[in-house]
Motif scaffolding. Structure first.
Motif, PDB file in Angstrom:
ATOM      1  N   TYR A  72       0.795  -1.220   0.000  1.00 32.80           N
ATOM      2  CA  TYR A  72       0.000   0.000   0.000  1.00 32.80           C
ATOM      3  C   TYR A  72       0.834   1.279   0.000  1.00 32.80           C
ATOM      4  CZ  TYR A  72      -3.708  -3.287   1.236  1.00 32.80           C
ATOM      5  OH  TYR A  72      -4.585  -4.337   1.236  1.00 32.80           O
ATOM      6  N   GLU A  73       1.905   1.300   0.779  1.00 30.01           N
ATOM      7  CA  GLU A  73       2.707   2.518   0.846  1.00 30.01           C
ATOM      8  C   GLU A  73       4.094   2.216   1.389  1.00 30.01           C
ATOM      9  OE1 GLU A  73       1.842   5.080   4.661  1.00 30.01           O
ATOM     10  OE2 GLU A  73      -0.076   4.482   3.786  1.00 30.01           O
ATOM     11  N   THR A  74       4.996   3.177   1.198  1.00 30.95           N
ATOM     12  CA  THR A  74       6.356   3.037   1.718  1.00 30.95           C
ATOM     13  C   THR A  74       6.520   3.935   2.937  1.00 30.95           C
ATOM     14  OG1 THR A  74       7.229   4.821   0.350  1.00 30.95           O
ATOM     15  CG2 THR A  74       7.322   2.602  -0.578  1.00 30.95           C
ATOM     16  N   ILE A  75       7.460   3.544   3.799  1.00 33.31           N
ATOM     17  CA  ILE A  75       7.853   4.402   4.913  1.00 33.31           C
ATOM     18  C   ILE A  75       9.374   4.488   4.898  1.00 33.31           C
ATOM     19  CG2 ILE A  75       5.814   3.908   6.318  1.00 33.31           C
ATOM     20  CD1 ILE A  75       7.498   2.041   8.023  1.00 33.31           C
ATOM     21  N   ASP A  76       9.893   5.546   5.510  1.00 38.71           N
ATOM     22  CA  ASP A  76      11.339   5.783   5.470  1.00 38.71           C
ATOM     23  C   ASP A  76      12.111   4.822   6.364  1.00 38.71           C
ATOM     24  OD1 ASP A  76      11.071   7.831   3.641  1.00 38.71           O
ATOM     25  OD2 ASP A  76      10.825   9.340   5.208  1.00 38.71           O
ATOM     26  N   ASN A  77      11.584   4.566   7.558  1.00 42.31           N
ATOM     27  CA  ASN A  77      12.289   3.721   8.525  1.00 42.31           C
ATOM     28  C   ASN A  77      11.343   2.671   9.086  1.00 42.31           C
ATOM     29  OD1 ASN A  77      14.843   5.164   8.550  1.00 42.31           O
ATOM     30  ND2 ASN A  77      13.672   6.826   9.479  1.00 42.31           N
TER      31      ASN A  77
END
Length: 195
Positions: free
Chosen positions: A156-161
Motif C-alpha cells: 500500500y505505501e512506503t515508509i522511510d524507517n
C-alpha cells in the motif's frame, strides 16, 4: 576453489531465504486464514508460537536458530479489538518481513459462534524490498483450481524507517481501532516505560 566456495555460500543464502520466505509469506498468513486463534492465544506470546510450529529437526537448522532467537509475538488490546504483533529477524535479503500484525475486532470476537467465523483475518506486513520499506498485506486466494490456497502480497505505501509504532498506527487507522485511555495510573508501568 574460491569459485565453488562462493557458489556454496550463495546456495546457503538462497536456502535460508526460501525457508524464511515460506514461513513469513505462506505459513503465518495461512494461520491468519485458517487458525487465527493461535495468533490471539496468550499462551503463544513470546516465541512460543514458533516453538509449536517447528519440529526439533527444523529448530536446529540455521534458519530455525536465527528465527528462534529473533521471532516474538505480543497481543495488544486496543479500543475496538485486539492486535497480534509479530516481530521477525532483521531482513537480510528481499523480500523479507520485519513486522506483521493481525487484527481481531471486538464485534467479531463477541458474535462468533464457531472458530471459522474468524477465518480470513488480515495479515498486515512491513517488508523490506530491495532498500525500501513497504507496508502491505498478504492476501489469501482460494479461487485457483488447485486444492491449496495461494498467498500473495499487496503493498500500500512506503515508509522511510522500519518503525513499529508507525506500522501499528497504520494498522489501527485501517481497522478503525483507537488507542486505550489509561484511566488508572500504574506507577510501576510508568516507571518502566518512562525515563
Amino acid at each position: 576453489m574460491g569459485l565453488f566456495n562462493k557458489k556454496k555460500k550463495e546456495q546457503v543464502i538462497r536456502e535460508l531465504h526460501s525457508e524464511r520466505y515460506n514461513f513469513e509469506y505462506v505459513t503465518l498468513p495461512s494461520m491468519a486464514t485458517y487458525a487465527p486463534m493461535h495468533l490471539f492465544s496468550a499462551d503463544y506470546e513470546g516465541n512460543e508460537l514458533f516453538n509449536i510450529m517447528f519440529d526439533k529437526d527444523e529448530k536446529v537448522t540455521e534458519w530455525g536458530k536465527m528465527c528462534a532467537n529473533n521471532f516474538c509475538m505480543k497481543i495488544y488490546n486496543v479500543v475496538g479489538g485486539q492486535i497480534s504483533f509479530l516481530k521477525f529477524p532483521e531482513p537480510k535479503t528481499s523480500p523479507e518481513l520485519l513486522y506483521a500484525a493481525v487484527p481481531l475486532p471486538d464485534n467479531l470476537n463477541e458474535t462468533m459462534k464457531d472458530e471459522s467465523d474468524l477465518y480470513y483475518r488480515p495479515f498486515y506486513i512491513l517488508a523490506k524490498i530491495i532498500d525500501k520499506w513497504y507496508i502491505g498485506e498478504i492476501k489469501c486466494d482460494e479461487s485457483t483450481n488447485t486444492n491449496a490456497a495461494f498467498y500473495y502480497p499487496v503493498y500500500y505505501e512506503t515508509i522511510d524507517n522500519p518503525n513499529p509504532v508507525e506500522f501499528i498506527k497504520w494498522v489501527m487507522d485501517k481497522e478503525g481501532f483507537s488507542k486505550n485511555e489509561n484511566l488508572f495510573k500504574d506507577p510501576i508501568e510508568e516507571f518502566l516505560n518512562n525515563n
